[in-house]
Design a protein around this motif. Structure first.
Motif, PDB file in Angstrom:
ATOM      1  N   SER A 181      -6.552  16.241  18.952  1.00  0.00           N
ATOM      2  CA  SER A 181      -6.199  15.062  18.178  1.00  0.00           C
ATOM      3  C   SER A 181      -5.110  14.271  18.897  1.00  0.00           C
ATOM      4  CB  SER A 181      -5.701  15.461  16.783  1.00  0.00           C
ATOM      5  OG  SER A 181      -6.729  16.097  16.054  1.00  0.00           O
ATOM      6  N   SER A 182      -5.195  12.968  18.802  1.00  0.00           N
ATOM      7  CA  SER A 182      -4.173  12.117  19.405  1.00  0.00           C
ATOM      8  C   SER A 182      -4.016  10.855  18.569  1.00  0.00           C
ATOM      9  CB  SER A 182      -4.538  11.761  20.844  1.00  0.00           C
ATOM     10  OG  SER A 182      -5.754  11.025  20.882  1.00  0.00           O
ATOM     11  N   ASP A 183      -2.878  10.182  18.743  1.00  0.00           N
ATOM     12  CA  ASP A 183      -2.593   8.932  18.046  1.00  0.00           C
ATOM     13  C   ASP A 183      -2.248   7.855  19.055  1.00  0.00           C
ATOM     14  OD1 ASP A 183      -2.844  10.208  15.564  1.00  0.00           O
ATOM     15  OD2 ASP A 183      -0.731  10.790  15.571  1.00  0.00           O
ATOM     16  N   SER A 184      -2.567   6.610  18.722  1.00  0.00           N
ATOM     17  CA  SER A 184      -2.135   5.471  19.530  1.00  0.00           C
ATOM     18  C   SER A 184      -1.772   4.332  18.600  1.00  0.00           C
ATOM     19  CB  SER A 184      -3.223   5.037  20.513  1.00  0.00           C
ATOM     20  OG  SER A 184      -4.366   4.554  19.820  1.00  0.00           O
ATOM     21  N   SER A 185      -0.760   3.552  18.980  1.00  0.00           N
ATOM     22  CA  SER A 185      -0.260   2.461  18.146  1.00  0.00           C
ATOM     23  C   SER A 185      -0.547   1.115  18.793  1.00  0.00           C
ATOM     24  CB  SER A 185       1.247   2.622  17.917  1.00  0.00           C
ATOM     25  OG  SER A 185       1.529   3.841  17.247  1.00  0.00           O
ATOM     26  N   GLU A 186      -0.807   0.107  17.967  1.00  0.00           N
ATOM     27  CA  GLU A 186      -1.142  -1.233  18.442  1.00  0.00           C
ATOM     28  C   GLU A 186      -0.550  -2.275  17.490  1.00  0.00           C
ATOM     29  OE1 GLU A 186      -2.872  -1.789  21.197  1.00  0.00           O
ATOM     30  OE2 GLU A 186      -3.578   0.259  21.575  1.00  0.00           O
ATOM     31  N   ILE A 187      -0.342  -3.468  18.006  1.00  0.00           N
ATOM     32  CA  ILE A 187      -0.053  -4.639  17.190  1.00  0.00           C
ATOM     33  C   ILE A 187      -1.258  -5.567  17.305  1.00  0.00           C
ATOM     34  CG2 ILE A 187       1.425  -6.644  16.832  1.00  0.00           C
ATOM     35  CD1 ILE A 187       2.775  -4.056  16.123  1.00  0.00           C
ATOM     36  N   SER A 188      -1.810  -6.001  16.180  1.00  0.00           N
ATOM     37  CA  SER A 188      -3.034  -6.794  16.207  1.00  0.00           C
ATOM     38  C   SER A 188      -2.866  -8.097  15.441  1.00  0.00           C
ATOM     39  CB  SER A 188      -4.203  -6.005  15.619  1.00  0.00           C
ATOM     40  OG  SER A 188      -4.094  -5.946  14.213  1.00  0.00           O
ATOM     41  N   LEU A 189      -3.731  -9.060  15.762  1.00  0.00           N
ATOM     42  CA  LEU A 189      -3.783 -10.344  15.081  1.00  0.00           C
ATOM     43  C   LEU A 189      -5.162 -10.548  14.482  1.00  0.00           C
ATOM     44  CD1 LEU A 189      -1.971 -12.596  17.715  1.00  0.00           C
ATOM     45  CD2 LEU A 189      -0.993 -11.622  15.636  1.00  0.00           C
ATOM     46  N   GLY A 190      -5.242 -11.325  13.410  1.00  0.00           N
ATOM     47  CA  GLY A 190      -6.523 -11.586  12.787  1.00  0.00           C
ATOM     48  C   GLY A 190      -6.567 -12.947  12.118  1.00  0.00           C
ATOM     49  N   PHE A 191      -7.783 -13.368  11.762  1.00  0.00           N
ATOM     50  CA  PHE A 191      -8.022 -14.648  11.109  1.00  0.00           C
ATOM     51  C   PHE A 191      -9.012 -14.412   9.967  1.00  0.00           C
ATOM     52  CE2 PHE A 191      -7.291 -15.205  15.613  1.00  0.00           C
ATOM     53  CZ  PHE A 191      -6.226 -16.101  15.635  1.00  0.00           C
ATOM     54  N   SER A 192      -8.914 -15.226   8.921  1.00  0.00           N
ATOM     55  CA  SER A 192      -9.771 -14.989   7.759  1.00  0.00           C
ATOM     56  C   SER A 192     -10.125 -16.285   7.053  1.00  0.00           C
ATOM     57  CB  SER A 192      -9.071 -14.049   6.771  1.00  0.00           C
ATOM     58  OG  SER A 192      -7.851 -14.610   6.327  1.00  0.00           O
ATOM     59  N   ILE A 193     -11.203 -16.199   6.283  1.00  0.00           N
ATOM     60  CA  ILE A 193     -11.627 -17.286   5.402  1.00  0.00           C
ATOM     61  C   ILE A 193     -12.252 -16.641   4.175  1.00  0.00           C
ATOM     62  CG2 ILE A 193     -13.904 -17.508   6.521  1.00  0.00           C
ATOM     63  CD1 ILE A 193     -13.681 -20.541   5.943  1.00  0.00           C
ATOM     64  N   GLY A 194     -12.016 -17.240   3.013  1.00  0.00           N
ATOM     65  CA  GLY A 194     -12.552 -16.646   1.797  1.00  0.00           C
ATOM     66  C   GLY A 194     -12.292 -17.524   0.593  1.00  0.00           C
ATOM     67  N   THR A 195     -12.456 -16.933  -0.581  1.00  0.00           N
ATOM     68  CA  THR A 195     -12.210 -17.674  -1.812  1.00  0.00           C
ATOM     69  C   THR A 195     -11.748 -16.722  -2.909  1.00  0.00           C
ATOM     70  OG1 THR A 195     -13.126 -19.261  -3.387  1.00  0.00           O
ATOM     71  CG2 THR A 195     -14.572 -17.474  -2.688  1.00  0.00           C
ATOM     72  N   GLU A 196     -10.889 -17.246  -3.759  1.00  0.00           N
ATOM     73  CA  GLU A 196     -10.610 -16.591  -5.030  1.00  0.00           C
ATOM     74  C   GLU A 196     -11.627 -17.094  -6.048  1.00  0.00           C
ATOM     75  OE1 GLU A 196      -6.403 -15.545  -6.338  1.00  0.00           O
ATOM     76  OE2 GLU A 196      -6.085 -17.408  -5.220  1.00  0.00           O
ATOM     77  N   VAL A 197     -12.121 -16.175  -6.870  1.00  0.00           N
ATOM     78  CA  VAL A 197     -13.014 -16.528  -7.968  1.00  0.00           C
ATOM     79  C   VAL A 197     -12.191 -16.431  -9.249  1.00  0.00           C
ATOM     80  CG1 VAL A 197     -15.158 -15.998  -9.167  1.00  0.00           C
ATOM     81  CG2 VAL A 197     -14.990 -15.613  -6.695  1.00  0.00           C
ATOM     82  N   ILE A 198     -11.930 -17.559  -9.866  1.00  0.00           N
ATOM     83  CA  ILE A 198     -11.030 -17.615 -11.011  1.00  0.00           C
ATOM     84  C   ILE A 198     -11.724 -17.022 -12.237  1.00  0.00           C
ATOM     85  CG2 ILE A 198      -9.702 -19.142 -12.516  1.00  0.00           C
ATOM     86  CD1 ILE A 198      -9.595 -21.106 -10.116  1.00  0.00           C
ATOM     87  N   TRP A 199     -11.050 -16.035 -12.843  1.00  0.00           N
ATOM     88  CA  TRP A 199     -11.628 -15.361 -14.012  1.00  0.00           C
ATOM     89  C   TRP A 199     -10.793 -15.626 -15.257  1.00  0.00           C
ATOM     90  CZ3 TRP A 199     -11.406  -9.609 -15.596  1.00  0.00           C
ATOM     91  CH2 TRP A 199     -12.391  -9.335 -16.560  1.00  0.00           C
ATOM     92  N   THR A 200      -9.526 -15.183 -15.229  1.00  0.00           N
ATOM     93  CA  THR A 200      -8.611 -15.457 -16.329  1.00  0.00           C
ATOM     94  C   THR A 200      -7.316 -16.013 -15.751  1.00  0.00           C
ATOM     95  OG1 THR A 200      -7.532 -13.284 -16.337  1.00  0.00           O
ATOM     96  CG2 THR A 200      -9.584 -13.489 -17.581  1.00  0.00           C
ATOM     97  N   LYS A 201      -6.346 -16.263 -16.621  1.00  0.00           N
ATOM     98  CA  LYS A 201      -5.056 -16.774 -16.172  1.00  0.00           C
ATOM     99  C   LYS A 201      -4.369 -15.797 -15.235  1.00  0.00           C
ATOM    100  CE  LYS A 201      -0.492 -18.107 -17.905  1.00  0.00           C
ATOM    101  NZ  LYS A 201       0.372 -18.278 -19.107  1.00  0.00           N
ATOM    102  N   ASP A 202      -4.531 -14.496 -15.473  1.00  0.00           N
ATOM    103  CA  ASP A 202      -3.793 -13.481 -14.719  1.00  0.00           C
ATOM    104  C   ASP A 202      -4.625 -12.722 -13.693  1.00  0.00           C
ATOM    105  OD1 ASP A 202      -1.487 -14.012 -16.232  1.00  0.00           O
ATOM    106  OD2 ASP A 202      -2.143 -12.645 -17.818  1.00  0.00           O
ATOM    107  N   VAL A 203      -5.940 -12.851 -13.720  1.00  0.00           N
ATOM    108  CA  VAL A 203      -6.800 -12.041 -12.863  1.00  0.00           C
ATOM    109  C   VAL A 203      -7.820 -12.929 -12.147  1.00  0.00           C
ATOM    110  CG1 VAL A 203      -8.450 -10.140 -12.747  1.00  0.00           C
ATOM    111  CG2 VAL A 203      -6.548 -10.032 -14.365  1.00  0.00           C
TER     112      VAL A 203
END
Length: 246
Positions: A181-203
């Motif tokens: 077993s071994s471990d390795s560490s990285e710093i990564s970048l990402g990009f996204s696109i999406g939508t919120e689907v409005i259901w209630t005032k709080d959710v």
């Protein structure tokens, strides 16, 4: 190590968010939320390389992608993500912990030798890597006002992650076997696109697509000085989540 990084990110983020909350305390459209998410990712490894006692050619494949024709392959990976967020008008910031399970990478190494080797398709080398990835992640999202409707709130986003790959390597070189077993560490970048689907005032529900550079994979030396590496590990994630606003 990742827990320490997460604690540092958490404390710094709480200071930043507290400052934002103080500044925006007079605004009605601001506050905190939590967001659990599920991840289905199509992860890819490209330009795999071997060195040391491992010699080309190298053929990569996974449990779900059985095509054995080059040093590129892909796999479907599942995961989950838990976020603490802050919103202010059209901006949202999230600090998250995520876990991916898992990329199953197989490699056949070397020229076929029918006279000498009789395991793993008579190849002189073979390995299997089980790659699990956990991360601390920061996302910044901006809602696209021109596309908003009564039920949808589209957004774009950028992310930065502190990643840790946890790799279980099962390696054969000639008749020498190792499991390590071994471990390795990285710093990564990402990009996204999406939508919120409005259901209630709080959710609200969320659906989003993310591209993330997962950094490098390196193992070795193992089993008679065998090495494997790739500098192109990435994923396209489909995320499903719920935003609960306090």
């Amino acid at each position: 190590m990742l827990k320490v990084i997460f604690l540092k990110y958490f404390l710094v983020s709480m200071l930043v968010v507290s400052s934002l909350n103080t500044y925006a305390s007079q605004e009605s459209d601001s506050g905190f939320y939590i967001s659990p998410k599920l991840i289905v990712g199509h992860a890819s490894i490209r330009n795999g390389k071997v060195k040391g006692s491992y010699q080309e050619p190298l053929i990569l494949y996974t449990d779900q992608n059985h095509d054995k024709n080059d040093n590129n392959t892909s796999d479907i990976v599942g995961g989950a993500l838990l976020s603490l967020g802050y919103y202010n008008e059209n901006w949202r910031a999230e600090l998250s912990y995520s876990y991916r399970y898992r990329f199953d990478l197989n490699g056949d190494v070397g020229e076929l030798d029918l006279d000498e080797y009789h395991n793993h398709n008579n190849l002189p080398g073979h390995f299997r890597l089980d790659v699990n990835t956990q991360s601390v992640r920061f996302d910044l999202y901006y809602s696209i006002l021109a596309l908003e409707t009564e039920s949808l709130k589209p957004f774009v986003g950028v992310s930065i992650e502190s990643l840790q790959h946890n790799i279980l390597a099962k390696v054969r070189n000639a008749y020498n076997y190792t499991e390590e077993s071994s471990d390795s560490s990285e710093i990564s970048l990402g990009f996204s696109i999406g939508t919120e689907v409005i259901w209630t005032k709080d959710v609200n529900f969320t659906v989003s697509l993310h591209y993330i550079d997962l950094g490098d994979i390196d193992i070795g030396p193992q089993s008679g000085n065998a090495y494997f590496s790739t500098d192109n590990f990435s994923t396209i994630d489909l995320m499903f989540g719920v935003n609960y606003y306090f």
